[in-house]
Scaffold this motif. Structure first.
Motif, PDB file in Angstrom:
ATOM      1  N   MET A  17      55.866  27.552  65.321  1.00 19.48           N
ATOM      2  CA  MET A  17      55.066  26.335  65.480  1.00 19.48           C
ATOM      3  C   MET A  17      53.693  26.677  66.058  1.00 19.48           C
ATOM      4  O   MET A  17      52.662  26.175  65.599  1.00 19.48           O
ATOM      5  CB  MET A  17      55.782  25.342  66.400  1.00 19.48           C
ATOM      6  N   LEU A  18      53.691  27.559  67.063  1.00 21.60           N
ATOM      7  CA  LEU A  18      52.425  27.952  67.680  1.00 21.60           C
ATOM      8  C   LEU A  18      51.569  28.752  66.697  1.00 21.60           C
ATOM      9  O   LEU A  18      50.340  28.570  66.641  1.00 21.60           O
ATOM     10  CB  LEU A  18      52.698  28.772  68.942  1.00 21.60           C
ATOM     11  N   LEU A  19      52.202  29.613  65.913  1.00 20.68           N
ATOM     12  CA  LEU A  19      51.472  30.376  64.903  1.00 20.68           C
ATOM     13  C   LEU A  19      50.809  29.443  63.890  1.00 20.68           C
ATOM     14  O   LEU A  19      49.628  29.598  63.547  1.00 20.68           O
ATOM     15  CB  LEU A  19      52.434  31.329  64.177  1.00 20.68           C
ATOM     16  N   SER A  20      51.578  28.461  63.430  1.00 17.83           N
ATOM     17  CA  SER A  20      51.038  27.513  62.454  1.00 17.83           C
ATOM     18  C   SER A  20      49.898  26.701  63.055  1.00 17.83           C
ATOM     19  O   SER A  20      48.877  26.455  62.400  1.00 17.83           O
ATOM     20  CB  SER A  20      52.155  26.581  61.961  1.00 17.83           C
ATOM     21  N   GLY A  21      50.073  26.265  64.317  1.00 17.50           N
ATOM     22  CA  GLY A  21      49.021  25.498  64.981  1.00 17.50           C
ATOM     23  C   GLY A  21      47.759  26.309  65.162  1.00 17.50           C
ATOM     24  O   GLY A  21      46.640  25.798  65.001  1.00 17.50           O
ATOM     25  N   GLU A  22      47.936  27.606  65.482  1.00 19.19           N
ATOM     26  CA  GLU A  22      46.773  28.473  65.684  1.00 19.19           C
ATOM     27  C   GLU A  22      46.013  28.668  64.372  1.00 19.19           C
ATOM     28  O   GLU A  22      44.781  28.628  64.331  1.00 19.19           O
ATOM     29  CB  GLU A  22      47.251  29.818  66.233  1.00 19.19           C
ATOM     30  N   ARG A  23      46.751  28.834  63.282  1.00 22.22           N
ATOM     31  CA  ARG A  23      46.106  29.055  61.982  1.00 22.22           C
ATOM     32  C   ARG A  23      45.414  27.795  61.469  1.00 22.22           C
ATOM     33  O   ARG A  23      44.428  27.883  60.728  1.00 22.22           O
ATOM     34  CB  ARG A  23      47.152  29.525  60.972  1.00 22.22           C
TER      35      ARG A  23
END
Length: 347
Positions: free
Chosen positions: A280-286
Motif C-alpha cells: 500500500m505504501l509502495l503504491s501510494g509513493e508511486r
C-alpha cells in the motif's frame, strides 16, 4: 507557564481546535484566546493563556507552544517544521490524530495492567479468607474427632494449608508486581519502562511490536505532513520508537534509503510492516499519495494494536479464574477427603 505536560487527549484537543480555528481564518492569537475563554480552570487553560500572551508579542506558534511547557518536545518541533513549510494547519491535524490514537493506546495499556490488579486483589482476599477462617473450622472438627492431626491419617489438611498458602503467596507477589505496573503506567517515563518489560514477555511481545509499529507509522504521518523528506522523517520517527527489535529494522531501512531506495521499498524489504501494508505504501509513493496512505495506515495499525491489547486483556481473566479455581478446589478437596473417609467408616 503550565506546571506539567498535558495528557495525550488534551494535546490532541488543543491541536485539533487550533487547526479548526486556523482553517476558519481566525488569527492564532485570537484562537488561543477563544480556547482560554472556553476551557475550565486547569492546565489546558493555563497553556492557552501562556500561548496567547506569546502570540500577542509577535512570536511564532511553535515558540508560543514551547513556552507553555505543555506539549512534548517533538510536537513543538513538528509545528516549527510545519510553519517553515507553510503547512501549519495540516501538521496540527496530523498531530491531533496522532495524539488521539496515543490516548486510546495509553488507555488500553492502563486497562491491561489495572484490570489484572483488581482480579488478583480479589483472589488474594478469597484465599486469605479460606486460610484464616474456613480451614481452621475443619481443623477443629478433625481434632475433636481424632485428637492430633499431625499423628492421624488426616494429613490431607496439611496439604490444604500448603496449597492455599502457596497460592496466596503467588497471588500476592503477582498483585504487587501488577500494582507497581499500574503505578508506572501513569507517567511517560513509567510507560517507557513498562513497554520494555512487555517487549521481553512472550505473552505480550506481539502486542508490544504492534504498538511500536503504530507509533512509527503515526510519527511518519506527522513528519511527512510537516514537509520533511522521507529520509529525515524516518530518522526522526526512529527516535520516537522504543522497541529494540523494530529499531534494528528501522536502522536497516534508513541505510537502504541512504543508498537511494524509496520509503516504500525500504519498508517492504526490511519487513517493517506486513507485505500487504508495505505494498500500500509502495503504491501510494508511486502515485504521489504518500501522506494519504500513511494516514490510512496509521488508522489501521492503531486499530490493530487496540485489537491485540484487547486479546491480551481478554485472556487474563480466564487464566486468573482457572488459577483461582484450581487453588481453591485442591485446597477444599484436601480437607474434604478425611471427611469422606470418616463417612465411609461410619457407613
Amino acid at each position: 507557564m503550565a506546571k506539567r505536560e498535558l495528557d495525550a487527549l488534551a494535546v490532541s484537543a488543543l491541536c485539533e481546535n487550533l487547526a479548526l480555528l486556523l482553517g476558519a481564518g481566525i488569527q492564532l492569537d485570537e484562537a488561543a484566546g477563544l480556547l482560554c475563554e472556553d476551557s475550565a480552570a486547569g492546565p489546558f487553560r493555563e497553556a492557552a493563556r501562556t500561548m496567547q500572551k506569546a502570540l500577542l508579542l509577535g512570536e511564532s506558534l511553535s515558540s508560543a507552544v514551547e513556552k507553555t511547557g505543555a506539549l512534548p518536545g517533538y510536537a513543538v518541533r513538528m509545528i516549527a517544521a510545519g510553519e517553515k513549510a507553510g503547512r501549519t494547519e495540516p501538521v496540527l491535524n496530523s498531530l491531533a490524530r496522532y495524539y488521539a490514537s496515543q490516548a486510546r493506546l495509553q488507555k488500553k495499556l492502563h486497562s491491561a495492567v489495572v484490570y489484572p490488579a483488581v482480579l488478583l486483589g480479589l483472589m488474594a482476599a478469597i484465599l486469605a479468607v479460606l486460610l484464616a477462617w474456613v480451614l481452621p473450622v475443619f481443623t477443629g472438627v478433625y481434632e475433636g474427632l481424632v485428637g492430633d492431626i499431625a499423628t492421624s491419617s488426616y494429613g490431607y489438611i496439611r496439604l490444604a494449608y500448603w496449597v492455599g498458602g502457596a497460592a496466596l503467596a503467588v497471588t500476592l507477589v503477582l498483585a504487587v508486581l501488577v500494582t507497581a505496573g499500574a503505578a508506572l503506567s501513569r507517567t511517560a517515563a513509567g510507560r517507557t519502562r513498562l513497554s520494555r518489560v512487555f517487549q521481553r514477555l512472550p505473552y505480550t511481545a506481539g502486542a508490544s511490536r504492534r504498538l511500536a509499529v503504530a507509533r512509527l507509522v503515526g510519527a511518519l504521518d506527522i513528519f511527512i505532513a510537516s514537509g520533511l523528506d522521507a529520509d529525515t522523517a524516518m530518522e526522526a520517527a526512529e527516535g520516537m520508537v522504543d522497541h529494540a527489535g523494530l529499531h534494528a529494522a528501522i536502522s536497516a531501512a534508513r541505510a537502504q534509503m541512504a543508498g537511494g531506495a524509496g520509503l516504500g521499498t525500504a519498508v517492504h524489504d526490511q519487513k517493517l510492516f506486513e507485505p500487504l501494508y508495505a505494498r500500500m505504501l509502495l503504491s501510494g509513493e508511486r502515485s504521489g499519495k504518500t501522506e494519504q496512505v500513511l494516514a490510512r495506515l496509521t488508522s489501521l495499525f492503531t486499530q490493530d494494536a487496540d485489537d491485540e491489547l484487547d486479546r491480551v486483556v481478554d485472556m487474563i481473566e480466564p487464566a486468573l479464574a482457572a488459577f483461582l479455581t484450581v487453588s481453591v478446589g485442591v485446597t477444599l478437596l484436601s480437607v474434604m477427603l478425611p471427611l469422606i473417609g470418616i463417612l465411609g467408616t461410619v457407613g
